[in-house]
Each structure stands twice: as C-alpha cells, then as structure tokens.
Design an enzyme around this catalytic site. Structure first.
Site, PDB file in Angstrom:
ATOM      1  N   ASP A   1       0.822  -1.214   0.000  1.00 13.34           N
ATOM      2  CA  ASP A   1       0.000   0.000   0.000  1.00 13.34           C
ATOM      3  C   ASP A   1       0.859   1.268   0.000  1.00 13.34           C
ATOM      4  OD1 ASP A   1       0.996  -0.380   2.532  1.00 13.34           O
ATOM      5  OD2 ASP A   1      -0.898  -0.053   3.578  1.00 13.34           O
TER       6      ASP A   1
ATOM      7  N   LYS B   1       4.029   0.877  16.356  1.00  9.75           N
ATOM      8  CA  LYS B   1       3.017   1.838  16.783  1.00  9.75           C
ATOM      9  C   LYS B   1       3.085   2.173  18.279  1.00  9.75           C
ATOM     10  CE  LYS B   1       0.239   0.757  12.828  1.00  9.75           C
ATOM     11  NZ  LYS B   1       0.185  -0.605  12.347  1.00  9.75           N
TER      12      LYS B   1
ATOM     13  N   ASP C   1       2.029   5.938   2.710  1.00  8.54           N
ATOM     14  CA  ASP C   1       1.206   4.746   2.885  1.00  8.54           C
ATOM     15  C   ASP C   1      -0.228   5.211   2.622  1.00  8.54           C
ATOM     16  OD1 ASP C   1      -0.615   2.994   4.108  1.00  8.54           O
ATOM     17  OD2 ASP C   1       0.806   2.384   5.637  1.00  8.54           O
TER      18      ASP C   1
END
Ligand code: GDD
Ligand code: MG
Length: 349
Positions: A109, A160, A219
């Site tokens: 992506d 993250k 992204d």
C-alpha cells in the site's frame, strides 16, 4: 532479484471502498497502485514478483490484467480464512523465494521512490538478516519506529508506540531486504507479525539494520492519505490546462478516457476523474477522487470525497469532506451527505 509484495490485508481504514478491491488496486491518478509498483520494481532490476494474497485479492488482481513490464508474476496464497499477518506469508513463500540470494519485501500500500538497488548494496555490506528502509515521519506513532545504534544497526524496534513515547522519528517504510536466514525466524502455519515478533527478536540478536531513505513516501492506507497521495502526484502529472468554453478545469486535474463534462461545471482544483465518468451541468468537483464509470447529475457538489466505481450521484446532491461512497451506490437527487459519511456498496441513500 525477487520481490514479495504483501497484499492480503483487509484495508479496514479504507472501507467501504476496500469491500470491493484491495488497497493495491486503488487508482493513483487513474493508474492502479500495483501497476505503478510493478513499473518501479522492473526499473530497479527486479525480475520476479511474488504476490502474497488471499483468495479475494488474488481474484481482483487477476481480473485487472495489469501490464507486467517484463516481470514474472507468481501468487502465494494465505490459507483460506487464516490471514498469515505480515511475516507468515514470507515463510509460506519460502520455496518460491529460495535460499540463494537476499530478496525484497514490500508492503502493498505504498507509493515510494526508494532506490532498491542501493538498499540491497547496504544489506550486502553488513551481517544483517534484515535491512529496513527508514523514513523520517512527523507522527511516528502511526508506524513502526526504529532506534539506531552504531553503523545503522537497529537496537530497538517498536510497532506503533503510544504518541509521545516514540524514541525517534525514524519509521519503518514498509520495504525490507531479507536474507534467506529470515526463514529460521518465522514459525510456519500461523499468523506471524514481522513488526511485533520478528523485528524485535532480530534487533536483540544484533542482525537488524536500517537504511535511511528520503523523497516521496506515502502509505495510502487512510482516506486522507490516499486523497493526499493523489493530490501530490496530480501536481506532477496532471493533464495540461484544458480550455473548454463549456466547462472550467482548475488545475491540477486529471481526466480519464471518455470523461464527459456538462456546461458550466467547474472541475478542480485537485480532482481526479476515472475513465468514462459522466458529469452533468453546473457541477462542482474539487479535492476528490472519482473512480471509473461514475455518473454525476446536474448541480451536484463533490468536495473532499472519494466516490467508488459506477456510483450515481443525483441532481443537486452534495457530498462533502471525508465522505466515502462505495462502488455502485446511488445517492438520490438533493441528498446532502455531511462530513465523513460512508455508504456501503450498492446501497441507496
Ligand atoms: N498476505 C497478507 N496476509 N498480507 C497482509 C496481511 C495478511 O494477513 N496483513 C496485512 N497484510 C499486508 C497489507 O495488505 C499491507 O500491504 C501490508 O501487509 C501492511 O499492512 P498494513 O495493515 O497496511 O499495516 P500498517 O500500515 O498499519 O503498518 C505497516 O506499514 C507501516 C508503513 O506504512 C507496518 O509495517 C509498520 O511498521 C510500517 O511503519
Ligand atoms: Mg499500511
């Protein structure tokens, strides 16, 4: 050189447009992302691509008949109903990837200008099992974050991290060079996360390295980022100013083949219209991506929205910031869709 592309995620953040196509097939200024990726890989000396897919994404990709730029394209399927995560598909493709040479792995992506040959050279220099492309990001908490030791070795990798706790701004750009030794680090037969399981262990064993990259990198996984990608690339590749006495194009604008636009309509700035889109009279479209075969009625307004394939937008309808209209939706005459409304495929509102 071989490259494996991960294309088996669910694209939840881009729903409901991802109900009917994988992220890798989203059009970027009217060209499917995967086609752009193929083109770049071929230019960078890759000759074989393995697409790590599930049944559904494989079906959609096959239907597109994308140009392959001389690449050999093979599929490696996640087992039915068991998504393998971001590392599992690499283990699954072990035979196809082979044990002879390092290979590339890409998240499916991404739009990037990363020089894969340079990355490969950096990887070959050290004793890395994995070399990760590292890009500097404003908000690293949305990504995987790397902390470097000496000579570009990554001493810590955190996926993250909560906002405010990120050790650096260097993020995992979703492009890796891996040595065949990597197969020893991925258990088979279950979902494995590259970012949460494999990279932290490689870092502990001092065999994880980073390769800093700059330039274009996005992204497309979130609606605002997908829209932004189109806007940025529009600036560089938009059609020349169109002078048409009947309607107005405010650049940058890209119009696919067969687009028809009615009198007094204003298209742009920042609008992409896919092929065979029909626009009525007095329509305004800006900051939006409209997929192919969409029909837009007279006096409609579309701003800051994503409109899926073959959707119909009624006369005087208004679709505003952050709205996502899926494929084959019918928005009836006069309907106002306020900020961030999503409509599922083939529904009528
Ligand atoms: N075959 C297969 N099977 N592919 C998968 C699966 C799976 O179960 N799950 C995800 N993928 C694919 C997705 O389709 C996508 O191309 C890629 O793996 C990454 O998944 P995303 O869901 O897009 O992850 P992310 O964007 O939240 O985070 C990843 O990318 C960031 C960079 O954009 C991580 O790698 C982060 O560390 C990284 O910073
Ligand atoms: Mg992503």
């Amino acid at each position: 050189m071989k490259a494996l592309i991960l294309i088996g995620g669910f694209g939840t953040r881009l729903r409901p447009l991802t109900c009917t196509r994988p992220k890798a097939l989203f059009p970027i200024v009217n060209k499917p992302l995967l086609q752009i990726t193929f083109e770049r890989l071929a230019e960078n000396g890759v000759d074989e691509v393995i697409l790590a897919v599930n049944k559904l994404t494989q079906f959609h990709i096959r239907q597109q008949h994308l140009p392959k730029y001389g690449l050999t394209v093979k599929y490696s399927l996640d087992p039915p109903k068991i998504p393998l995560g971001t590392a599992g598909p690499i283990k699954k493709a072990e035979k196809l990837l082979g044990h002879d040479d390092p290979f590339l792995v890409l998240n499916g992506d991404l739009i990037t200008e990363i020089n894969y040959k340079e990355m490969l050279a950096t990887h070959a220099e050290g004793k890395a099992v994995a070399t990760i492309a590292l890009h500097e990001a404003e908000d690293p908490s949305r990504y995987g974050v790397a902390e470097l030791a000496d000579e570009n070795r990554i001493k810590r990798f955190i996926e993250k991290p909560p906002k405010g706790t990120e050790p650096t701004k260097l993020i995992n750009a979703g492009v890796y060079v891996l040595s065949p030794k990597i197969f020893n680090y991925i258990p088979s037969g279950r979902a494995v996360s590259m970012e949460r399981e494999v990279f932290p262990r490689l870092a502990e064993e001092n065999v994880l390295y980073g390769h800093k990259v700059s330039g274009l990198w996005i992204d497309i996984g979130k609606p605002e980022d997908y829209l932004q990608t189109n806007k940025m690339l529009l600036e560089t590749c938009a059609d020349k100013q169109r002078k048409n006495p009947r309607f107005e194009c405010r650049n940058p604008v890209a119009l696919g083949k067969g687009v028809v636009i009615g009198e007094n309509s204003v298209i742009g700035p920042c609008a992409v219209l896919g092929k065979n889109v029909t626009v009525g009279k007095n329509v305004q479209i800006r900051d939006s991506v409209v997929f192919e075969d969409v029909k837009i009625g007279d006096d409609a307004v579309i701003c800051g929205a994503l409109i899926g394939e073959a959707a119909q937008i009624g006369k005087k309808a208004k679709v505003t910031e952050g709205c996502i209209i899926a494929d084959h939706v019918k928005v009836k005459d006069g309907v106002l869709l306020r900020e961030k409304v999503s409509v599922c495929p083939a529904k009528e509102v």
